[in-house]
Design a protein around this motif. Structure first.
Motif, PDB file in Angstrom:
ATOM      1  N   GLN A   1      -1.579  -8.247 -16.873  1.00 54.51           N
ATOM      2  CA  GLN A   1      -0.954  -7.164 -16.107  1.00 54.51           C
ATOM      3  C   GLN A   1       0.525  -7.441 -15.855  1.00 54.51           C
ATOM      4  O   GLN A   1       0.918  -8.589 -15.645  1.00 54.51           O
ATOM      5  CB  GLN A   1      -1.708  -6.955 -14.789  1.00 54.51           C
ATOM      6  N   HIS A   2       1.321  -6.386 -15.925  1.00 48.80           N
ATOM      7  CA  HIS A   2       2.756  -6.498 -15.644  1.00 48.80           C
ATOM      8  C   HIS A   2       3.206  -5.433 -14.661  1.00 48.80           C
ATOM      9  O   HIS A   2       4.203  -4.735 -14.897  1.00 48.80           O
ATOM     10  CB  HIS A   2       3.559  -6.444 -16.948  1.00 48.80           C
ATOM     11  N   GLY A   3       2.444  -5.304 -13.563  1.00 51.28           N
ATOM     12  CA  GLY A   3       2.855  -4.377 -12.514  1.00 51.28           C
ATOM     13  C   GLY A   3       2.602  -2.933 -12.871  1.00 51.28           C
ATOM     14  O   GLY A   3       1.977  -2.625 -13.895  1.00 51.28           O
TER      15      GLY A   3
ATOM     16  N   GLY B   1       0.716  -5.881 -22.687  1.00 51.70           N
ATOM     17  CA  GLY B   1       1.175  -6.735 -23.794  1.00 51.70           C
ATOM     18  C   GLY B   1       2.583  -7.277 -23.632  1.00 51.70           C
ATOM     19  O   GLY B   1       3.074  -7.965 -24.538  1.00 51.70           O
ATOM     20  N   THR B   2       3.245  -7.000 -22.504  1.00 50.59           N
ATOM     21  CA  THR B   2       4.672  -7.322 -22.349  1.00 50.59           C
ATOM     22  C   THR B   2       5.064  -8.714 -22.862  1.00 50.59           C
ATOM     23  O   THR B   2       6.015  -8.847 -23.635  1.00 50.59           O
ATOM     24  CB  THR B   2       5.094  -7.184 -20.867  1.00 50.59           C
ATOM     25  N   ASP B   3       4.328  -9.740 -22.431  1.00 49.69           N
ATOM     26  CA  ASP B   3       4.741 -11.107 -22.773  1.00 49.69           C
ATOM     27  C   ASP B   3       4.539 -11.458 -24.240  1.00 49.69           C
ATOM     28  O   ASP B   3       5.136 -12.422 -24.746  1.00 49.69           O
ATOM     29  CB  ASP B   3       3.987 -12.125 -21.902  1.00 49.69           C
ATOM     30  N   ALA B   4       3.674 -10.707 -24.921  1.00 46.98           N
ATOM     31  CA  ALA B   4       3.522 -10.893 -26.367  1.00 46.98           C
ATOM     32  C   ALA B   4       4.496  -9.982 -27.122  1.00 46.98           C
ATOM     33  O   ALA B   4       5.041 -10.359 -28.164  1.00 46.98           O
ATOM     34  CB  ALA B   4       2.090 -10.592 -26.792  1.00 46.98           C
TER      35      ALA B   4
ATOM     36  N   ASN C   1       8.340 -17.992 -27.258  1.00 54.74           N
ATOM     37  CA  ASN C   1       7.376 -17.724 -26.187  1.00 54.74           C
ATOM     38  C   ASN C   1       7.852 -16.623 -25.231  1.00 54.74           C
ATOM     39  O   ASN C   1       9.033 -16.526 -24.909  1.00 54.74           O
ATOM     40  CB  ASN C   1       7.161 -19.029 -25.402  1.00 54.74           C
ATOM     41  N   GLY C   2       6.867 -15.850 -24.731  1.00 53.22           N
ATOM     42  CA  GLY C   2       7.186 -14.763 -23.808  1.00 53.22           C
ATOM     43  C   GLY C   2       6.557 -14.913 -22.434  1.00 53.22           C
ATOM     44  O   GLY C   2       6.643 -14.002 -21.617  1.00 53.22           O
ATOM     45  N   HIS C   3       5.933 -16.079 -22.160  1.00 54.07           N
ATOM     46  CA  HIS C   3       5.182 -16.199 -20.903  1.00 54.07           C
ATOM     47  C   HIS C   3       5.362 -17.588 -20.285  1.00 54.07           C
ATOM     48  O   HIS C   3       4.961 -18.589 -20.894  1.00 54.07           O
ATOM     49  CB  HIS C   3       3.697 -15.931 -21.197  1.00 54.07           C
TER      50      HIS C   3
ATOM     51  N   CYS D   1      10.504 -12.674 -10.920  1.00 51.76           N
ATOM     52  CA  CYS D   1       9.988 -13.588 -11.943  1.00 51.76           C
ATOM     53  C   CYS D   1       8.712 -13.110 -12.626  1.00 51.76           C
ATOM     54  O   CYS D   1       8.259 -13.746 -13.574  1.00 51.76           O
ATOM     55  CB  CYS D   1       9.841 -14.994 -11.390  1.00 51.76           C
ATOM     56  N   HIS D   2       8.128 -12.007 -12.191  1.00 48.82           N
ATOM     57  CA  HIS D   2       7.029 -11.442 -12.988  1.00 48.82           C
ATOM     58  C   HIS D   2       7.109  -9.922 -12.942  1.00 48.82           C
ATOM     59  O   HIS D   2       7.307  -9.351 -11.882  1.00 48.82           O
ATOM     60  CB  HIS D   2       5.651 -11.903 -12.499  1.00 48.82           C
ATOM     61  N   ALA D   3       6.894  -9.307 -14.112  1.00 46.17           N
ATOM     62  CA  ALA D   3       7.120  -7.869 -14.277  1.00 46.17           C
ATOM     63  C   ALA D   3       8.580  -7.569 -13.963  1.00 46.17           C
ATOM     64  O   ALA D   3       8.909  -6.729 -13.130  1.00 46.17           O
ATOM     65  CB  ALA D   3       6.170  -7.046 -13.404  1.00 46.17           C
TER      66      ALA D   3
ATOM     67  N   SER E   1      13.989  -6.818 -16.868  1.00 50.70           N
ATOM     68  CA  SER E   1      14.452  -7.234 -18.211  1.00 50.70           C
ATOM     69  C   SER E   1      13.330  -7.161 -19.237  1.00 50.70           C
ATOM     70  O   SER E   1      13.497  -6.581 -20.315  1.00 50.70           O
ATOM     71  CB  SER E   1      15.000  -8.668 -18.171  1.00 50.70           C
ATOM     72  N   GLU E   2      12.173  -7.733 -18.902  1.00 55.15           N
ATOM     73  CA  GLU E   2      11.092  -7.749 -19.902  1.00 55.15           C
ATOM     74  C   GLU E   2      10.532  -6.340 -20.117  1.00 55.15           C
ATOM     75  O   GLU E   2      10.208  -5.963 -21.246  1.00 55.15           O
ATOM     76  CB  GLU E   2       9.998  -8.766 -19.558  1.00 55.15           C
ATOM     77  N   VAL E   3      10.457  -5.560 -19.030  1.00 58.07           N
ATOM     78  CA  VAL E   3       9.988  -4.177 -19.193  1.00 58.07           C
ATOM     79  C   VAL E   3      10.975  -3.391 -20.070  1.00 58.07           C
ATOM     80  O   VAL E   3      10.577  -2.615 -20.946  1.00 58.07           O
ATOM     81  CB  VAL E   3       9.774  -3.510 -17.815  1.00 58.07           C
TER      82      VAL E   3
HETATM   83 NI    NI Z   1       6.046 -11.365 -18.336  1.00 61.64          NI
END
Ligand code: NI
Length: 248
Positions: free
Chosen positions: A30-32, A38-41, A108-110, A167-169, A172-174
């Protein structure tokens, strides 16, 4: 150049000129409220595949499930035990080494994967050191790079999102996933605007502390435009770093 979209003679031809491969590695978690599972992949895959296309780097399949036990309180999350992930990474690395690959660059994404990836590298090297077959092994080397730590990338993210990067969700990553998949853009109001911070423990504790899944972030600031800038900076840095690693 993507392994999945190549034929075996094409991979054989690639090996005649390079022994290095890039493997995106991430998580399904989950990313919020507005971030994809799949965000981190997807982030390392989006960056890695573009680097591959631009620089002729062979990009392997994405290792897309990782260490996500703390996100198991949210629907859709899938996790591997550390021992399972290490065993799978060893099999991936040994398969590639068998074909002649000598440099594996894991993008790596996570953050939660880092300790396990490092341990997997140690297991991979143990496999080589313990082999008493007398075979003169080619030098197999693994490299871990977290995409957000690529040179220039974190500074850019802080510049784009001076408040609520968290630091999570993160926005930037979104943003990176929205650039890769514009159809995924969702406008969701965040309450509170910036999520709380705190320690990461087990899944129930996580859900109590971080009810909508975010930590310290305001991903409603995410945008396709920001994602495009972050990806451009990351692709440039990956190409330069991968080339140095391949030649090391
Ligand atoms: Ni993430």
């Amino acid at each position: 150049m993507q392994l999945h979209l190549s034929t075996w003679p094409e991979v054989e031809a690639y090996l005649a000129k390079s022994k290095a491969i890039l493997i995106p590695i991430g998580s399904t978690e989950q990313h919020g409220p507005n971030g994809l599972l799949g965000t981190d992949a997807l982030c390392p895959e989006i960056i890695g595949s573009r680097a591959g296309d631009e620089a002729g780097i062979l990009v392997g399949p994405t290792f897309n499930v990782g260490q996500a036990q703390h996100h198991m309180g949210f629907s859709g999350t899938i996790t591997l035990r550390p021992s399972t992930m290490i065993a799978a990474m060893m099999d991936w690395a040994q398969s590639l080494a068998k074909h002649g690959f000598e440099r594996i660059y894991w993008l790596n994404g996570h953050g939660g994967n880092i300790a396990t990836i490092t341990t997997a590298f140690s297991e991979i090297y143990h496999g080589v050191s313990f082999d008493r077959s007398g075979a003169n092994h080619p030098p197999l080397r693994c490299n871990l790079r977290n995409w957000w730590e690529l040179p220039g990338v974190m500074d850019l993210c802080r510049q784009l999102f001076p408040v609520g990067e968290g630091c999570h969700a993160t926005p930037s990553e979104v943003s990176v996933t929205w650039f890769g998949y514009p159809q995924a853009v969702k406008h969701v109001a965040m309450t509170p605007r910036i999520a709380p911070n705190g320690p990461i423990l087990d899944a129930d504790d996580y859900r109590r502390r971080f009810p909508d899944g975010r930590i310290g972030s305001d991903p409603s600031q995410a945008s396709i435009e920001a994602g495009e800038k972050i990806v451009a900076a990351a692709v440039k840095a990956v190409i330069s770093e991968f080339k140095q690693f391949a030649a090391s």
